[in-house]
Write an enzyme that holds these catalytic residues in place. Structure first.
Site, PDB file in Angstrom:
ATOM      1  CB  ALA A   1       2.941   3.860   4.240  1.00  0.00           C
TER       2      ALA A   1
ATOM      3  CB  SER B   1       2.414  -0.007   5.487  1.00  0.00           C
ATOM      4  OG  SER B   1       3.675  -0.699   6.311  1.00  0.00           O
ATOM      5  CG  ASP B   2       6.366   2.417   0.443  1.00  0.00           C
ATOM      6  OD1 ASP B   2       7.410   2.030   0.941  1.00  0.00           O
ATOM      7  OD2 ASP B   2       6.273   3.027  -0.508  1.00  0.00           O
ATOM      8  CD1 TRP B   3      11.217  -0.081   5.621  1.00  0.00           C
ATOM      9  CD2 TRP B   3       9.412  -1.153   4.278  1.00  0.00           C
ATOM     10  NE1 TRP B   3      11.513  -1.576   5.488  1.00  0.00           N
ATOM     11  CE2 TRP B   3      10.441  -2.104   4.586  1.00  0.00           C
ATOM     12  CE3 TRP B   3       8.461  -1.502   3.513  1.00  0.00           C
ATOM     13  CZ2 TRP B   3      10.064  -3.577   4.560  1.00  0.00           C
ATOM     14  CZ3 TRP B   3       8.105  -2.754   3.192  1.00  0.00           C
ATOM     15  CH2 TRP B   3       9.152  -3.876   3.840  1.00  0.00           C
TER      16      TRP B   3
ATOM     17  CB  ALA C   1      -0.985  -0.147   1.338  1.00  0.00           C
TER      18      ALA C   1
END
Length: 834
Positions: A224, A220-222, A190
């Protein structure tokens, strides 16, 4: 691991379930012996597999950038590259590869343009399916990213994308849908941004993945994930960890009923399924994946095979934009009678083989254009290598040959990690001068005790003149030369800059010093760790040691290049972007080549009519001199076998196999969407008309159309048959190789609906296939057009629909070509829903 029979996730305490849904550290997930689950390791890697150690001590095979792969228009080749990435992942004990990036190249100003495949949803989808299949058929998970609308870098954490439902479905979501339905992707990421007011880690749009049949993990993106709200959405895993917005807050939310425990158990089940797929759980699980289990053991023979694989794949993506005749013959391939070649430009010896940020790896080795041509030309041809004009004003990375470990006769830098009172916590020697520590500083160095990092080396001047020594990063940095502090500076990013910019083009400071050839100076770069950058469990420390040898005056450099070109039979100029002009964490402000490279090309072309320009860039750049040179070849960010592949193409060993996967703008007046948020919102106001579709709508001619590319032979389009079939429409195209050598042609099929009752692109890509033929040979390619390519998203019905009636079929070599045309009315049938 344990020999006990794994328990059911529902039987675990909530605290242990929640622990699994947050990263154990920057790259890895927690193990859970009760579930038979070992540690799962993720890795960045669109251009290679980085692994957990992000430095030169664990180098990676560096593949061509995604734009270069996409330029091949060859799903089979891309699938093979996916297999190579899986092999690399297993060699580095990585289970989950964080790629491919399938965001649409909405604008060439996007900073991560090079990390995406194409501006076109169908081409992106076909290549994404191939890439994912190649990775996952070898037991490594691919991660399709970033869902959705992350087509820009500026304010990506805070910006809200406003896009209508039809455009979202037909353009931006199509590659994600294909990744699920066409490749069965095992993980999805995401994005940072919001869409229609809701951040993507919490956005209901993630539910579409499940609707398409996705049974994998949504991560999640890091950094995010913003809040506990994501726990009631489709997000399964928050990265990195262990401190995240979930943790104890999610445990409490389950306890008081705000988050159903069943939802947490379901997330863990999906995580366990991922573990089973990659061999981290279940009967085939191993404590750690041995290199030989899925990947061949590293041997010289295997390294040679990988190099040959990459060399072929790299040449397949080179795009020949123009190749006009000089004295009656095209300048490429180079005339075998040429006895003197001038190779000009800083990129000829210091090429960009990959982009910065998440795509960056340390290559196992790089073949430069100078290396490749020198090896291919042999002793009978003189190769004059000339630097050309400077491309950047930044202080560069020093040559390793210019550095010595203090007190030792070996190249490199000594790193010291210091605690309170400058007490040494640890030290290590490095042969790189770029360091990004993500909470891992080496044995015995605890992040909580770290107060400063020092890089020490002895710099030896290779030439006499004014050298610039310096450092890069964010925070407080000091530079000491021979024990004297010459810089003490607080380096900071611009206000509102993305934090990743501190890694891709960090602020820097330098000090000029006059040195005689052979003179040595002791260099120390000290970075004091900022206590405000600390968290309880995460400390990210960037540091670069910089040094630039004396640079020639630009005017003199241009004269030298002219003289070399004038004396040669052919001049090859390698131009391109730099780390400060395209990379993750920032968008581009302009499309011009940096520095005086345009002037360099013009001066060389005026001196030698046989001038070939090689464009070493991951995204389009303006080429104002394109009609002044004999040939233009786009090499993209081509990976570590750049020089070998370039020599093959220039000398005609192979033909350039690529076609543009995006439109190439002509000048600053072209219709290029902005990446800048207005009042926090990025409006995708062009709607369906992305890339070449916008040029067609607006009646603007670009420099080069989407799909354009030349080879070393010529083709005639001789026949077209179009007929409806139960599953769609079949298109058969007969083409003939009318040239004197074998070649490959990419046959492209576009659809149009001139009398449509609804808004449509002027035409859109519906299918493509490659034809290969020898001189004079006629071949027929068959291209299947499924019903879906005729369909549009009906917002009122919330489903796909095909407008009754005839569609125009255009077959040709690029988006504005119509070598053959026909009409067809697809048979009515149910359109696959998504």
């Amino acid at each position: 691991m344990t020999d006990a029979v794994p328990v059911d996730p529902a039987d675990l305490p909530t605290e242990r379930l929640v622990r699994l849904l947050t990263g154990a550290d920057f790259w890895a997930l927690h193990a859970e012996p009760a579930l038979g689950l070992r540690r799962i390791v993720t890795s960045d890697g669109p251009a290679g597999v980085r692994g957990e150690l992000w430095d030169e001590r664990d180098p990676s095979v560096n593949i061509p950038s995604p734009t270069a792969l996409a330029a091949s228009w060859d799903p089979g080749m891309v699938r093979g590259i996916g297999g190579l990435l899986a092999e690399e992942a297993r060699r580095k004990r990585v289970d989950v590869l964080l790629g491919p990036t399938v965001n649409i190249q909405r604008t060439p100003l996007g900073g991560r343009h090079f990390e995406c495949f194409s501006e076109d949803p169908l081409l992106t989808s076909r290549l994404a399916v191939a890439y994912i299949t190649g990775v996952q058929e070898h037991g490594v998970a691919a991660t399709v990213k970033h869902v959705v609308g992350n087509d820009f870098e500026r304010q990506r954490f805070t910006a809200d994308v406003r896009v209508d439902e039809r455009t979202l479905r037909e353009v931006y979501l199509q590659p994600f849908e294909a990744a699920v339905t066409g490749a069965g992707v095992w993980a999805a990421m995401a994005a940072y941004n919001s869409v229609r007011g809701t951040t993507m880690t919490e956005n209901p749009l993630l539910e579409l993945l499940r609707g398409w049949g996705f049974d994998g993990v949504v991560m999640s993106d890091w950094f995010a994930a913003r809040s506990l709200a994501a726990a009631t959405a489709e997000l399964d895993l928050v990265m990195p960890g262990p401190t995240t917005p979930w943790g104890s807050a999610l445990v409490d939310a389950v306890a008081d009923g705000r988050v159903p425990r069943e939802a947490v158990v379901a997330k863990v089940r999906r995580l366990l399924r991922l573990g089973e797929r990659v061999g981290a759980a279940g009967p085939d699980a191993t404590p750690g994946v041995e290199p030989g289990r899925f990947a061949p053991a590293p041997t010289p023979e295997r390294a040679a095979a990988v190099a040959a694989h990459l060399r072929s794949a790299t040449a397949a993506g080179f795009v020949l934009l123009g190749n006009r005749p000089v004295a009656g013959a095209p300048v490429l391939p180079l005339d075998p009678a040429a006895r003197r070649v001038a190779l000009i430009g800083d990129h000829a010896t210091h090429p960009r083989v990959l982009g910065g940020g998440s795509a960056f790896v340390f290559p196992t080795g790089v073949v430069t254009p100078a290396d490749g041509l020198r090896a291919a030309l042999g002793d009978g041809v003189r190769l004059d290598v000339v630097a050309g004009a400077p491309t950047t004003s930044r202080i560069g990375a020093p040559e390793l040959a210019d550095l010595r470990v203090p007190g030792a006769d070996r190249p490199g830098v000594e790193i010291r990690f210091l605690g309170d009172g400058d007490r040494e916590l640890g030290r290590v020697e490095r042969t790189s001068t770029t360091y990004n520590w993500n909470n891992a500083f080496g044995d015995g160095v605890e992040p909580a005790r770290l107060r400063a990092v020092e890089a020490r080396t002895v710099y030896r001047a290779a030439t006499s003149g004014r050298h610039v020594l310096g450092c890069s990063g964010t925070g407080r940095y000091r530079l000491l030369l021979d024990g004297v502090v010459v810089l003490d500076r607080q380096l900071a990013l611009p206000v509102d800059a993305d934090g990743v910019e501190g890694l891709t083009r960090p602020p820097q400071a330098g000090h000029e010093v006059e040195l005689a050839e052979g003179a040595e100076v002791d260099v120390v770069v000290r970075h004091d760790v900022d206590p405000e950058r600390r968290t309880d469990d995460m400390l990210i420390v960037p540091l670069q040691v910089n040094a630039s040898r004396p640079r020639p005056d630009t005017a003199q450099a241009l004269r030298t290049a002219e003289e070399a070109a004038r004396a040669a039979d052919v001049a090859v100029v390698v131009v391109g972007t730099t780390e400060e002009s395209e990379g993750e964490g920032f968008d581009r402000d302009e499309l011009d080549l940096p520095g005086a490279q345009d002037e360099l090309v013009r001066r060389v072309a005026a001196a030698n009519p046989r001038t070939v320009v090689v464009v070493n860039a991951g995204a389009p750049v303006l080429l104002p001199w394109r009609d002044e040179v004999a040939a233009v070849l786009v090499s993209w960010l081509p990976g570590q076998e750049f020089g070998s592949a370039l020599a093959d193409v220039l000398l005609g060993v192979v033909e350039p196999g690529g076609r543009l996967p995006m439109t190439w703008p002509g000048d600053t007046a072209d219709p290029i969407p902005s990446t800048v948020a207005v009042d926090g919102v990025v409006h995708y106001s062009e709607g369906l008309h992305v890339g070449h579709r916008r040029y067609l709508r607006d009646g603007v001619r670009p420099a080069y159309w989407f799909g354009h590319g030349l080879g070393y032979t010529s083709w005639a389009y001789e026949g077209l048959v179009v007929r409806p079939e139960p599953a769609g429409v079949a298109v058969e195209v007969a083409v003939r190789n009318t040239g004197a050598r074998p070649g490959r042609e990419v046959v492209q099929v576009y659809l149009a609906r001139p009398e449509s009752a609804l808004e449509r692109p002027a035409r859109w890509l519906a299918g493509f296939a490659a034809a290969t033929a020898g001189p004079g040979e006629r071949v027929t390619v068959r291209i299947a057009l499924p019903e879906r390519v005729f369909a549009h998203w009906d917002e009122s019905a919330g489903d796909w629909a095909v407008e009754p009636g005839e569609f125009a079929v255009r077959v040709g070599r690029h988006a504005d070509d119509a070598a053959l045309t026909a009409t067809v009315a697809p048979r009515p049938q149910a359109v696959p829903s998504g």
